[in-house]
Design an enzyme around this catalytic site. Structure first.
Site, PDB file in Angstrom:
ATOM      1  N   PRO A   1      -3.303  42.959   0.777  1.00 40.69           N
ATOM      2  CA  PRO A   1      -4.621  43.353   0.286  1.00 40.69           C
ATOM      3  C   PRO A   1      -5.657  43.355   1.389  1.00 40.69           C
ATOM      4  O   PRO A   1      -5.630  42.522   2.296  1.00 40.69           O
ATOM      5  CB  PRO A   1      -4.933  42.289  -0.773  1.00 40.69           C
ATOM      6  CG  PRO A   1      -4.050  41.139  -0.438  1.00 40.69           C
ATOM      7  CD  PRO A   1      -2.808  41.729   0.150  1.00 40.69           C
ATOM      8  N   GLU A   2      -6.580  44.320   1.325  1.00 41.84           N
ATOM      9  CA  GLU A   2      -7.659  44.393   2.305  1.00 41.84           C
ATOM     10  C   GLU A   2      -8.940  43.855   1.673  1.00 41.84           C
ATOM     11  O   GLU A   2      -8.947  43.374   0.538  1.00 41.84           O
ATOM     12  CB  GLU A   2      -7.808  45.829   2.795  1.00 41.84           C
ATOM     13  CG  GLU A   2      -6.554  46.330   3.508  1.00 41.84           C
ATOM     14  CD  GLU A   2      -6.844  47.390   4.547  1.00 41.84           C
ATOM     15  OE1 GLU A   2      -7.894  47.322   5.208  1.00 41.84           O
ATOM     16  OE2 GLU A   2      -6.013  48.295   4.703  1.00 41.84           O
TER      17      GLU A   2
ATOM     18  N   LYS B   1     -11.202  38.609   4.815  1.00 44.61           N
ATOM     19  CA  LYS B   1     -10.150  38.458   3.814  1.00 44.61           C
ATOM     20  C   LYS B   1      -9.913  36.992   3.455  1.00 44.61           C
ATOM     21  O   LYS B   1      -8.990  36.694   2.686  1.00 44.61           O
ATOM     22  CB  LYS B   1      -8.856  39.085   4.333  1.00 44.61           C
ATOM     23  CG  LYS B   1      -8.994  40.564   4.691  1.00 44.61           C
ATOM     24  CD  LYS B   1      -7.689  41.111   5.217  1.00 44.61           C
ATOM     25  CE  LYS B   1      -7.857  42.514   5.774  1.00 44.61           C
ATOM     26  NZ  LYS B   1      -6.594  43.065   6.305  1.00 44.61           N
TER      27      LYS B   1
ATOM     28  N   ARG C   1       2.088  50.363  13.883  1.00 44.14           N
ATOM     29  CA  ARG C   1       1.717  50.913  12.587  1.00 44.14           C
ATOM     30  C   ARG C   1       1.420  52.392  12.790  1.00 44.14           C
ATOM     31  O   ARG C   1       1.949  53.003  13.696  1.00 44.14           O
ATOM     32  CB  ARG C   1       0.502  50.158  12.013  1.00 44.14           C
ATOM     33  CG  ARG C   1       0.842  48.761  11.531  1.00 44.14           C
ATOM     34  CD  ARG C   1      -0.380  48.022  11.022  1.00 44.14           C
ATOM     35  NE  ARG C   1      -1.185  47.497  12.109  1.00 44.14           N
ATOM     36  CZ  ARG C   1      -2.257  46.734  11.941  1.00 44.14           C
ATOM     37  NH1 ARG C   1      -2.645  46.420  10.721  1.00 44.14           N
ATOM     38  NH2 ARG C   1      -2.943  46.281  12.983  1.00 44.14           N
TER      39      ARG C   1
END
Length: 333
Positions: free
Chosen positions: A2-3, A61, A316
């Site tokens: 989750p961001e 976060k 990524r």
């Protein structure tokens, strides 16, 4: 994973359903989930039971619940009820790290246990704004066990501002999060400080955005979305960024995150749900991330047939429009 918008959705849910309630029972069903609490599960349980949740706070976060006991005082880790009832601010927080699959769910006590339930916190009775009884349990569910819960000492913030986005202005932050920079949604975020430090870097702009010591909470998805909105290539050298470009980037980051919040957070993982179990839907509105080979919607509006491209980046991917976000000369990759 989750961001920031996903974590903020959870924080808002906790502020609504848990803030002001006392933890009357704590049950650790899998000690791997509390492995970062070095004094062990029994110590964690003993400290949580009888403590009251003062607020739900987020920086980047990082998410935490400041705890108070005995009239508002909390002690050091390992002894939340230290007997020093000085009426001061909380000195201890329950950290909740969601990892890749962690969920914080509010449930009724008679609701069936989730398959991967790890921690159960029983809460004191409370009524919602309509006078209805609130659910009695806060549950931490985690399939992959990369997340966890642990207690952390709270320390004063370096700038004297609140520790993070919260309902109350407590100028405290957990030791484990003190090194994290403020995020773009934090009212105490300083653009001037960010821009000064950004210009001093010798790196590409996306690498800078992902540096949690410079600006927190910006992950791979929202970095790509903000860069697309600001028409900046991810390899643009930070020391060439003009002030108005940096300001446009910060504003684009805020806009992307706020739109995600309105949609409930982005999710590419069916395991991610918010505090009440509702998945986010912002993934349907992405302009760049994950759209390799699809038309750039901004170019399409101008009658151009430009396709989003994908480049490898830090193990990524980065997604850009080759027209809107031109590759810089002397880019820093």
């Amino acid at each position: 994973m989750p961001e920031l918008p996903e974590v903020e959705v959870v924080r808002r849910g906790l502020a609504r359903w848990v803030r002001g309630r006392t933890i009357v029972r704590a049950e650790v069903l899998d000690e791997r989930t509390v492995r970062r609490h070095v004094l062990g599960a029994e110590d964690l349980r003993g400290n949580l039971e009888g403590a009251t949740v003062v607020d739900a706070v987020r920086r980047g976060k990082f998410l935490w619940l400041p705890l108070s006991a005995d009239g508002g005082t909390s002690g050091a880790v390992g002894d939340v009820r230290d007997g020093n009832n000085d009426g001061g601010a909380p000195r201890l927080a329950l950290m909740a790290h969601l990892g890749m699959s962690g969920q914080l769910l509010i449930e009724d006590a008679d609701a069936p246990d989730e398959k991967h339930l790890k921690v159960r916190l029983g809460l004191s009775p409370a009524l919602d704004a309509e006078g209805r009884s609130m659910p009695a349990e806060l549950r931490f569910v985690d399939q992959r066990i990369f997340g966890g819960m642990f207690l952390a000492d709270l320390v004063p913030t370096a700038d004297g501002h609140p520790g993070g986005l919260a309902e109350t202005p407590l100028p405290l932050v957990p030791v484990e999060a003190a090194h994290i920079a403020r995020d773009p949604l934090d009212p105490a975020f300083s653009f001037d400080d960010f821009y000064r430090r950004l210009r001093a870097r010798k790196t590409g702009i996306k690498r800078a955005l992902l540096d949690q010591g410079l600006i927190s909470g910006v992950g791979n998805i929202y970095a790509d979305e903000a860069l697309w909105a600001a028409k900046l290539h991810f390899a643009r050298p930070t020391d060439t960024l003009r002030r108005k470009e940096a300001l446009a980037l910060v504003e684009a980051t805020r806009d992307v995150m706020n739109r995600a919040l309105e949609a409930g957070g982005t999710s590419f993982d069916s395991l991610y749900v918010n505090v009440n179990g509702a998945s986010g839907y912002f993934a349907r509105s992405l302009n760049a991330y994950g759209r390799e080979g699809l038309p750039c919607q901004r170019c399409a509006g101008l009658g151009l047939d430009t396709r989003i491209r994908r480049d490898s980046f830090m193990n990524r991917s980065s997604y850009t429009c080759p027209v809107c976000q031109r590759r810089p000369r002397n880019g820093r990759w």
